[in-house]
Motif scaffolding. Structure first.
Motif, PDB file in Angstrom:
ATOM      1  N   ARG A  96      12.176 -10.340  -5.173  1.00  0.00           N
ATOM      2  CA  ARG A  96      11.728  -9.109  -5.251  1.00  0.00           C
ATOM      3  C   ARG A  96      10.480  -9.440  -6.011  1.00  0.00           C
ATOM      4  O   ARG A  96      10.196 -10.071  -6.962  1.00  0.00           O
ATOM      5  CB  ARG A  96      12.898  -8.319  -6.259  1.00  0.00           C
ATOM      6  CG  ARG A  96      12.401  -6.850  -6.512  1.00  0.00           C
ATOM      7  CD  ARG A  96      13.263  -5.981  -7.455  1.00  0.00           C
ATOM      8  NE  ARG A  96      12.622  -4.846  -7.711  1.00  0.00           N
ATOM      9  CZ  ARG A  96      12.377  -4.865  -9.050  1.00  0.00           C
ATOM     10  NH1 ARG A  96      12.685  -5.900 -10.148  1.00  0.00           N
ATOM     11  NH2 ARG A  96      12.138  -3.780  -9.678  1.00  0.00           N
ATOM     12  N   PHE A  97       9.581  -8.780  -5.575  1.00  0.00           N
ATOM     13  CA  PHE A  97       8.110  -8.818  -6.183  1.00  0.00           C
ATOM     14  C   PHE A  97       7.856  -7.397  -6.629  1.00  0.00           C
ATOM     15  O   PHE A  97       7.977  -6.220  -5.776  1.00  0.00           O
ATOM     16  CB  PHE A  97       6.985  -9.356  -5.348  1.00  0.00           C
ATOM     17  CG  PHE A  97       7.229 -10.760  -5.013  1.00  0.00           C
ATOM     18  CD1 PHE A  97       6.979 -11.810  -5.687  1.00  0.00           C
ATOM     19  CD2 PHE A  97       8.098 -10.970  -3.991  1.00  0.00           C
ATOM     20  CE1 PHE A  97       6.969 -13.005  -5.439  1.00  0.00           C
ATOM     21  CE2 PHE A  97       8.587 -12.343  -3.592  1.00  0.00           C
ATOM     22  CZ  PHE A  97       7.770 -13.240  -4.467  1.00  0.00           C
ATOM     23  N   VAL A  98       6.896  -7.101  -7.680  1.00  0.00           N
ATOM     24  CA  VAL A  98       6.536  -5.762  -8.048  1.00  0.00           C
ATOM     25  C   VAL A  98       5.169  -5.742  -8.573  1.00  0.00           C
ATOM     26  O   VAL A  98       4.526  -6.461  -9.285  1.00  0.00           O
ATOM     27  CB  VAL A  98       7.495  -5.201  -9.408  1.00  0.00           C
ATOM     28  CG1 VAL A  98       7.005  -3.892  -9.745  1.00  0.00           C
ATOM     29  CG2 VAL A  98       8.854  -5.201  -9.047  1.00  0.00           C
ATOM     30  N   GLN A 102       4.228  -9.218  -9.858  1.00  0.00           N
ATOM     31  CA  GLN A 102       5.156  -9.703 -10.824  1.00  0.00           C
ATOM     32  C   GLN A 102       6.347 -10.205 -10.107  1.00  0.00           C
ATOM     33  O   GLN A 102       6.570  -9.502  -9.111  1.00  0.00           O
ATOM     34  CB  GLN A 102       5.745  -8.768 -12.000  1.00  0.00           C
ATOM     35  CG  GLN A 102       4.614  -8.372 -12.543  1.00  0.00           C
ATOM     36  CD  GLN A 102       5.145  -7.599 -13.734  1.00  0.00           C
ATOM     37  OE1 GLN A 102       6.059  -6.497 -13.612  1.00  0.00           O
ATOM     38  NE2 GLN A 102       4.518  -7.505 -15.145  1.00  0.00           N
ATOM     39  N   HIS A 103       6.901 -11.264 -10.373  1.00  0.00           N
ATOM     40  CA  HIS A 103       8.186 -11.762  -9.873  1.00  0.00           C
ATOM     41  C   HIS A 103       9.275 -11.681 -10.933  1.00  0.00           C
ATOM     42  O   HIS A 103       9.263 -12.650 -11.801  1.00  0.00           O
ATOM     43  CB  HIS A 103       8.007 -13.077  -9.161  1.00  0.00           C
ATOM     44  CG  HIS A 103       9.443 -13.592  -8.662  1.00  0.00           C
ATOM     45  ND1 HIS A 103      10.134 -14.692  -9.091  1.00  0.00           N
ATOM     46  CD2 HIS A 103      10.025 -13.037  -7.657  1.00  0.00           C
ATOM     47  CE1 HIS A 103      11.154 -14.759  -8.448  1.00  0.00           C
ATOM     48  NE2 HIS A 103      11.301 -13.850  -7.497  1.00  0.00           N
ATOM     49  N   MET A 132       1.016  -1.127  -0.039  1.00  0.00           N
ATOM     50  CA  MET A 132       0.152  -0.092  -0.017  1.00  0.00           C
ATOM     51  C   MET A 132       0.761   1.345   0.006  1.00  0.00           C
ATOM     52  O   MET A 132       0.458   2.476  -0.239  1.00  0.00           O
ATOM     53  CB  MET A 132      -1.061   0.031   1.242  1.00  0.00           C
ATOM     54  CG  MET A 132      -1.797  -0.918   0.975  1.00  0.00           C
ATOM     55  SD  MET A 132      -3.062  -0.851   2.518  1.00  0.00           S
ATOM     56  CE  MET A 132      -4.714  -1.714   1.592  1.00  0.00           C
ATOM     57  N   HIS A 133       2.086   1.258   0.124  1.00  0.00           N
ATOM     58  CA  HIS A 133       3.095   2.254   0.318  1.00  0.00           C
ATOM     59  C   HIS A 133       4.173   2.292  -0.654  1.00  0.00           C
ATOM     60  O   HIS A 133       4.881   3.196  -0.847  1.00  0.00           O
ATOM     61  CB  HIS A 133       3.769   2.509   1.829  1.00  0.00           C
ATOM     62  CG  HIS A 133       2.560   2.424   2.674  1.00  0.00           C
ATOM     63  ND1 HIS A 133       1.805   3.372   3.034  1.00  0.00           N
ATOM     64  CD2 HIS A 133       2.165   1.410   3.672  1.00  0.00           C
ATOM     65  CE1 HIS A 133       0.821   3.230   3.916  1.00  0.00           C
ATOM     66  NE2 HIS A 133       1.204   2.100   4.493  1.00  0.00           N
ATOM     67  N   SER A 134       4.404   1.073  -1.111  1.00  0.00           N
ATOM     68  CA  SER A 134       5.420   0.904  -2.295  1.00  0.00           C
ATOM     69  C   SER A 134       5.052  -0.248  -3.223  1.00  0.00           C
ATOM     70  O   SER A 134       4.405  -1.192  -2.901  1.00  0.00           O
ATOM     71  CB  SER A 134       6.675   0.438  -1.512  1.00  0.00           C
ATOM     72  OG  SER A 134       7.716   0.173  -2.324  1.00  0.00           O
ATOM     73  N   ALA A 135       5.383  -0.199  -4.351  1.00  0.00           N
ATOM     74  CA  ALA A 135       5.157  -0.898  -5.696  1.00  0.00           C
ATOM     75  C   ALA A 135       5.965  -2.289  -5.413  1.00  0.00           C
ATOM     76  O   ALA A 135       5.829  -3.076  -6.098  1.00  0.00           O
ATOM     77  CB  ALA A 135       5.282  -0.257  -6.897  1.00  0.00           C
ATOM     78  N   GLU A 136       7.246  -1.973  -4.804  1.00  0.00           N
ATOM     79  CA  GLU A 136       8.002  -3.215  -4.528  1.00  0.00           C
ATOM     80  C   GLU A 136       7.851  -3.882  -3.064  1.00  0.00           C
ATOM     81  O   GLU A 136       7.568  -3.162  -2.089  1.00  0.00           O
ATOM     82  CB  GLU A 136       9.526  -2.788  -4.595  1.00  0.00           C
ATOM     83  CG  GLU A 136       9.691  -2.233  -5.960  1.00  0.00           C
ATOM     84  CD  GLU A 136      11.072  -2.004  -6.350  1.00  0.00           C
ATOM     85  OE1 GLU A 136      11.676  -2.251  -7.480  1.00  0.00           O
ATOM     86  OE2 GLU A 136      11.762  -1.245  -5.376  1.00  0.00           O
ATOM     87  N   LEU A 137       8.056  -5.359  -2.947  1.00  0.00           N
ATOM     88  CA  LEU A 137       8.017  -6.097  -1.913  1.00  0.00           C
ATOM     89  C   LEU A 137       9.267  -7.046  -1.970  1.00  0.00           C
ATOM     90  O   LEU A 137       9.418  -7.638  -3.102  1.00  0.00           O
ATOM     91  CB  LEU A 137       6.711  -6.954  -1.675  1.00  0.00           C
ATOM     92  CG  LEU A 137       6.771  -7.853  -0.635  1.00  0.00           C
ATOM     93  CD1 LEU A 137       6.552  -7.030   0.496  1.00  0.00           C
ATOM     94  CD2 LEU A 137       5.418  -8.636  -0.996  1.00  0.00           C
TER      95      LEU A 137
END
Length: 124
Positions: free
Chosen positions: A91-93, A104-105, A61-66
């Motif tokens: 990394r996930f986007v 996406q991975h 909810m605060h960033s497009a990346e996880l």
């Protein structure tokens, strides 16, 4: 003259193709709930080899990346195995394509459309 006509028609087809598809752009979740978190959890668990993950209520909810860190292999005493403490993170986007939110991975090229999720373009 034929070469110019072919070149012009080819350019028009390329431009038409570009306009008809929406580009994937980084996004953040606006709404999701437990169902969306479960979809995220299932997808991520599959990527990280079946290891369970715990996601925050406000995930993406605060960033497009996880980023998900890999669990360090331990010996029988619970100490990290030598040479295994610098494992890369997964990394996930999250991207928005039209009205769809897609996780996406990039490392595997896999992705999942999140049913019931609403997202907006990530702030730049």
């Amino acid at each position: 003259m034929k070469a110019i006509t072919i070149l012009t028609l080819g350019s028009m087809l390329i431009l038409t193709g570009c306009q008809s598809g929406s580009a994937a752009e980084p996004a953040v979740l606006v709404a999701g709930g437990a169902e969306v978190r479960q979809q995220l959890n299932d997808f991520i668990t599959g990527i990280v080899g079946g290891n369970t993950v715990t996601l925050a209520d406000d995930v993406l909810m605060h960033s497009a990346e996880l980023f998900i860190e890999q669990r360090m292999p331990m010996d029988s005493q619970g100490r990290p195995l030598d040479g295994r403490h610098s494992l890369p993170s997964y990394r996930f986007v999250l991207v928005k394509v039209g009205d769809s939110c897609i996780l996406q991975h990039p490392g595997s090229g896999k992705s999942i459309r999140l049913n019931g999720a609403r997202c907006q373009l990530a702030p730049r």
